[in-house]
Design a protein around this motif. Structure first.
Motif, PDB file in Angstrom:
ATOM      1  N   VAL A  23       0.838  -1.201   0.000  1.00  0.00           N
ATOM      2  CA  VAL A  23       0.000   0.000   0.000  1.00  0.00           C
ATOM      3  C   VAL A  23       0.871   1.249   0.000  1.00  0.00           C
ATOM      4  O   VAL A  23       0.594   2.227  -0.712  1.00  0.00           O
ATOM      5  CB  VAL A  23      -0.938  -0.011   1.218  1.00  0.00           C
ATOM      6  CG1 VAL A  23      -1.665   1.323   1.366  1.00  0.00           C
ATOM      7  CG2 VAL A  23      -1.959  -1.143   1.084  1.00  0.00           C
ATOM      8  N   SER A  24       1.946   1.222   0.783  1.00  0.00           N
ATOM      9  CA  SER A  24       2.859   2.365   0.821  1.00  0.00           C
ATOM     10  C   SER A  24       3.505   2.610  -0.540  1.00  0.00           C
ATOM     11  O   SER A  24       3.575   3.752  -1.014  1.00  0.00           O
ATOM     12  CB  SER A  24       3.940   2.120   1.879  1.00  0.00           C
ATOM     13  OG  SER A  24       4.916   3.136   1.855  1.00  0.00           O
ATOM     14  N   ALA A  25       3.957   1.525  -1.182  1.00  0.00           N
ATOM     15  CA  ALA A  25       4.583   1.672  -2.504  1.00  0.00           C
ATOM     16  C   ALA A  25       3.592   2.213  -3.522  1.00  0.00           C
ATOM     17  O   ALA A  25       3.934   3.063  -4.358  1.00  0.00           O
ATOM     18  CB  ALA A  25       5.144   0.334  -2.969  1.00  0.00           C
ATOM     19  N   ALA A  26       2.338   1.737  -3.456  1.00  0.00           N
ATOM     20  CA  ALA A  26       1.326   2.237  -4.384  1.00  0.00           C
ATOM     21  C   ALA A  26       1.027   3.708  -4.140  1.00  0.00           C
ATOM     22  O   ALA A  26       0.869   4.489  -5.092  1.00  0.00           O
ATOM     23  CB  ALA A  26       0.037   1.411  -4.241  1.00  0.00           C
ATOM     24  N   GLY A  27       0.968   4.122  -2.872  1.00  0.00           N
ATOM     25  CA  GLY A  27       0.729   5.533  -2.576  1.00  0.00           C
ATOM     26  C   GLY A  27       1.838   6.428  -3.081  1.00  0.00           C
ATOM     27  O   GLY A  27       1.592   7.469  -3.714  1.00  0.00           O
ATOM     28  N   ALA A  32       1.698  11.465   1.999  1.00  0.00           N
ATOM     29  CA  ALA A  32       1.463  11.284   3.425  1.00  0.00           C
ATOM     30  C   ALA A  32       0.891   9.898   3.719  1.00  0.00           C
ATOM     31  O   ALA A  32       1.280   9.232   4.695  1.00  0.00           O
ATOM     32  CB  ALA A  32       0.522  12.370   3.942  1.00  0.00           C
ATOM     33  N   ALA A  33      -0.042   9.448   2.875  1.00  0.00           N
ATOM     34  CA  ALA A  33      -0.604   8.114   3.064  1.00  0.00           C
ATOM     35  C   ALA A  33       0.459   7.032   2.903  1.00  0.00           C
ATOM     36  O   ALA A  33       0.491   6.050   3.665  1.00  0.00           O
ATOM     37  CB  ALA A  33      -1.744   7.888   2.067  1.00  0.00           C
ATOM     38  N   GLY A  34       1.348   7.205   1.926  1.00  0.00           N
ATOM     39  CA  GLY A  34       2.436   6.243   1.758  1.00  0.00           C
ATOM     40  C   GLY A  34       3.360   6.211   2.960  1.00  0.00           C
ATOM     41  O   GLY A  34       3.809   5.141   3.387  1.00  0.00           O
ATOM     42  N   ALA A  35       3.648   7.394   3.520  1.00  0.00           N
ATOM     43  CA  ALA A  35       4.520   7.453   4.695  1.00  0.00           C
ATOM     44  C   ALA A  35       3.865   6.783   5.899  1.00  0.00           C
ATOM     45  O   ALA A  35       4.519   6.035   6.648  1.00  0.00           O
ATOM     46  CB  ALA A  35       4.861   8.908   5.019  1.00  0.00           C
ATOM     47  N   LEU A  36       2.570   7.017   6.114  1.00  0.00           N
ATOM     48  CA  LEU A  36       1.879   6.401   7.240  1.00  0.00           C
ATOM     49  C   LEU A  36       1.825   4.880   7.088  1.00  0.00           C
ATOM     50  O   LEU A  36       2.019   4.136   8.067  1.00  0.00           O
ATOM     51  CB  LEU A  36       0.468   6.971   7.354  1.00  0.00           C
ATOM     52  CG  LEU A  36       0.367   8.437   7.806  1.00  0.00           C
ATOM     53  CD1 LEU A  36      -1.087   8.910   7.776  1.00  0.00           C
ATOM     54  CD2 LEU A  36       0.942   8.607   9.211  1.00  0.00           C
ATOM     55  N   VAL A  38       5.257   3.504   7.986  1.00  0.00           N
ATOM     56  CA  VAL A  38       5.479   3.457   9.435  1.00  0.00           C
ATOM     57  C   VAL A  38       4.699   2.303  10.055  1.00  0.00           C
ATOM     58  O   VAL A  38       5.209   1.576  10.925  1.00  0.00           O
ATOM     59  CB  VAL A  38       5.082   4.802  10.074  1.00  0.00           C
ATOM     60  CG1 VAL A  38       5.127   4.713  11.593  1.00  0.00           C
ATOM     61  CG2 VAL A  38       6.011   5.908   9.593  1.00  0.00           C
ATOM     62  N   ALA A  39       3.451   2.101   9.608  1.00  0.00           N
ATOM     63  CA  ALA A  39       2.657   0.991  10.136  1.00  0.00           C
ATOM     64  C   ALA A  39       3.272  -0.351   9.767  1.00  0.00           C
ATOM     65  O   ALA A  39       3.260  -1.298  10.573  1.00  0.00           O
ATOM     66  CB  ALA A  39       1.228   1.081   9.603  1.00  0.00           C
ATOM     67  N   ALA A  40       3.827  -0.459   8.563  1.00  0.00           N
ATOM     68  CA  ALA A  40       4.480  -1.713   8.168  1.00  0.00           C
ATOM     69  C   ALA A  40       5.696  -1.996   9.041  1.00  0.00           C
ATOM     70  O   ALA A  40       5.955  -3.156   9.405  1.00  0.00           O
ATOM     71  CB  ALA A  40       4.880  -1.636   6.695  1.00  0.00           C
ATOM     72  N   LEU A  41       6.444  -0.963   9.399  1.00  0.00           N
ATOM     73  CA  LEU A  41       7.590  -1.156  10.291  1.00  0.00           C
ATOM     74  C   LEU A  41       7.157  -1.610  11.681  1.00  0.00           C
ATOM     75  O   LEU A  41       7.933  -2.234  12.410  1.00  0.00           O
ATOM     76  CB  LEU A  41       8.400   0.139  10.387  1.00  0.00           C
ATOM     77  CG  LEU A  41       9.210   0.518   9.148  1.00  0.00           C
ATOM     78  CD1 LEU A  41       9.824   1.901   9.318  1.00  0.00           C
ATOM     79  CD2 LEU A  41      10.291  -0.514   8.870  1.00  0.00           C
ATOM     80  N   HIS A  42       5.925  -1.282  12.060  1.00  0.00           N
ATOM     81  CA  HIS A  42       5.425  -1.719  13.370  1.00  0.00           C
ATOM     82  C   HIS A  42       5.173  -3.226  13.388  1.00  0.00           C
ATOM     83  O   HIS A  42       5.344  -3.877  14.425  1.00  0.00           O
ATOM     84  CB  HIS A  42       4.131  -0.972  13.710  1.00  0.00           C
ATOM     85  CG  HIS A  42       3.499  -1.406  14.992  1.00  0.00           C
ATOM     86  ND1 HIS A  42       4.029  -1.086  16.229  1.00  0.00           N
ATOM     87  CD2 HIS A  42       2.375  -2.149  15.238  1.00  0.00           C
ATOM     88  CE1 HIS A  42       3.257  -1.610  17.187  1.00  0.00           C
ATOM     89  NE2 HIS A  42       2.256  -2.250  16.606  1.00  0.00           N
ATOM     90  N   TYR A  43       4.778  -3.798  12.242  1.00  0.00           N
ATOM     91  CA  TYR A  43       4.449  -5.215  12.192  1.00  0.00           C
ATOM     92  C   TYR A  43       5.576  -6.080  11.634  1.00  0.00           C
ATOM     93  O   TYR A  43       5.549  -7.302  11.844  1.00  0.00           O
ATOM     94  CB  TYR A  43       3.196  -5.433  11.340  1.00  0.00           C
ATOM     95  CG  TYR A  43       1.950  -4.869  11.958  1.00  0.00           C
ATOM     96  CD1 TYR A  43       1.334  -5.501  13.031  1.00  0.00           C
ATOM     97  CD2 TYR A  43       1.374  -3.706  11.464  1.00  0.00           C
ATOM     98  CE1 TYR A  43       0.175  -4.991  13.603  1.00  0.00           C
ATOM     99  CE2 TYR A  43       0.219  -3.181  12.024  1.00  0.00           C
ATOM    100  CZ  TYR A  43      -0.367  -3.822  13.099  1.00  0.00           C
ATOM    101  OH  TYR A  43      -1.513  -3.303  13.659  1.00  0.00           O
TER     102      TYR A  43
END
Length: 338
Positions: free
Chosen positions: A16-20, A59-63, A66-71
């Motif tokens: 999702v981040s890469a697509a954003g 901003a959506a890609g960055a969020l 960050v969420a991916a790094l949490h998991y």
């Protein structure tokens, strides 16, 4: 949450981040091709809704990142972030109603392989490692000088129409984003301990926050300027210079090193060479005669619907066919007298 479930979530959020990021890059590239520079260019850009859509997608890609790094671990999430380049190519080509050339695919794959190799041997930042105030000021000053140099050289190449235009702005954008990330990590570490410098050091926290905002906005505007030279090559350089600059800061100031010791350094150097090869392929955009009928970038005010005539001149080719010389017929001989 089980480890397998966390890994799946990390992969999905990374995609999702890469697509954003890819959609944001395509939107910025289309804005750059549709808008001219000059005075008031920034004001016109900020007044366009498409620009704010691009900001929101970034901003959506960055969020999501960050969420991916949490998991998931950094070694999994960071290489997947390089898929931004692979996703942006077909999206940009679809918007331009063309096909992605083989040279662009080769360049994207080379760049992706180099980025994965570079990030795979980069160790994660230790939680208690951060820049002090002196290092922060030194990094800021050096980065500003480097950005000014790269931007000035890139502007000169833009005016001359030289190959690789926009790559200076792209490099500066990646460096600015990397420094902003390093300062963000410093700020979060300092706030986890206490305000930098003790209870009376609130101004240092405010300074860090201002620098982070400035580098984030500067990186976004520099990437916007870079996309005036195209999409694929500037995006590849942004994705390459960001982890490279972060690795330099980590190794030089935070005491980090590459994994696997000397082998890690060799793998990082090989990854940088492979990624640079990909950037060269994306910059030149070479195509065979069977893949395209026009050379990329070779447009001199001639539209696709206008016929172009080519004249071939050589040392043995006359300007116009010479008129044939008249055939000389001798007069008939007089008949002999009888």
């Amino acid at each position: 949450m089980s480890g397998a479930t966390g890994t799946v979530l990390a992969v999905l959020l990374s995609l999702v981040s890469a697509a954003g990021y890819a959609l944001a890059a395509v939107a910025q590239s289309r804005l750059a091709s549709a808008s001219a520079g000059g005075h008031g260019a920034l004001r016109r850009l900020l007044g366009r809704p498409q620009w704010w859509w691009a900001v929101g997608l970034n901003a959506a890609g960055a969020l999501a990142h960050v969420a991916a790094l949490h998991y998931g671990p950094l070694t999994l999430v960071q290489p997947l972030g390089a898929l931004t380049l692979v996703a942006a190519l077909p999206i940009g080509a679809y918007g331009a109603r063309r096909r992605v050339s083989r040279a662009e695919w080769r360049g994207a794959l080379w760049t992706l392989a180099g980025l994965v190799g570079l990030v795979a041997v980069t160790g994660p930042v230790e939680p208690d490692e951060a820049l002090n105030l002196r290092e922060t000021l030194v990094v800021t000053a050096v980065t500003l000088l480097l950005i000014a140099l790269l931007a000035s050289r890139s502007r000169a190449r833009m005016h001359t129409g030289a190959r690789g235009r926009g790559l200076g702005h792209a490099t500066a954008s990646g460096v600015a984003s990397a420094v902003g990330s390093a300062l963000t990590q410093t700020l979060t570490t300092a706030l986890a301990r206490d305000l930098p410098g003790g209870p009376n050091g609130w101004w240092q926290t405010a300074l860090l926050a201002a620098l982070i905002a400035a580098f984030a906005a500067g990186g976004l505007l520099l990437s916007q300027a870079a996309y005036r030279g195209g999409l694929a090559a500037p995006l590849a350089v942004v994705n390459l210079s960001n982890p490279a600059a972060a690795a330099v800061i980590g190794v030089a100031l935070l005491g980090e090193t590459f994994r696997a010791g000397a082998w890690g350094w060799l793998i990082a150097a090989a990854g940088a060479v492979v990624a640079a090869r990909g950037v060269v392929l994306l910059t030149t955009g070479l195509e065979t005669e069977g893949e395209a009928g026009v050379v990329p970038g070779a447009r001199s005010g001639v539209t696709d619907d206008e016929p172009v005539a080519f004249a071939v001149r050589g040392p043995d080719v006359p300007e116009s066919p010479a008129a044939p010389e008249p055939l000389l017929v001798p007069d008939p001989l007089p008949e002999p007298a009888r």
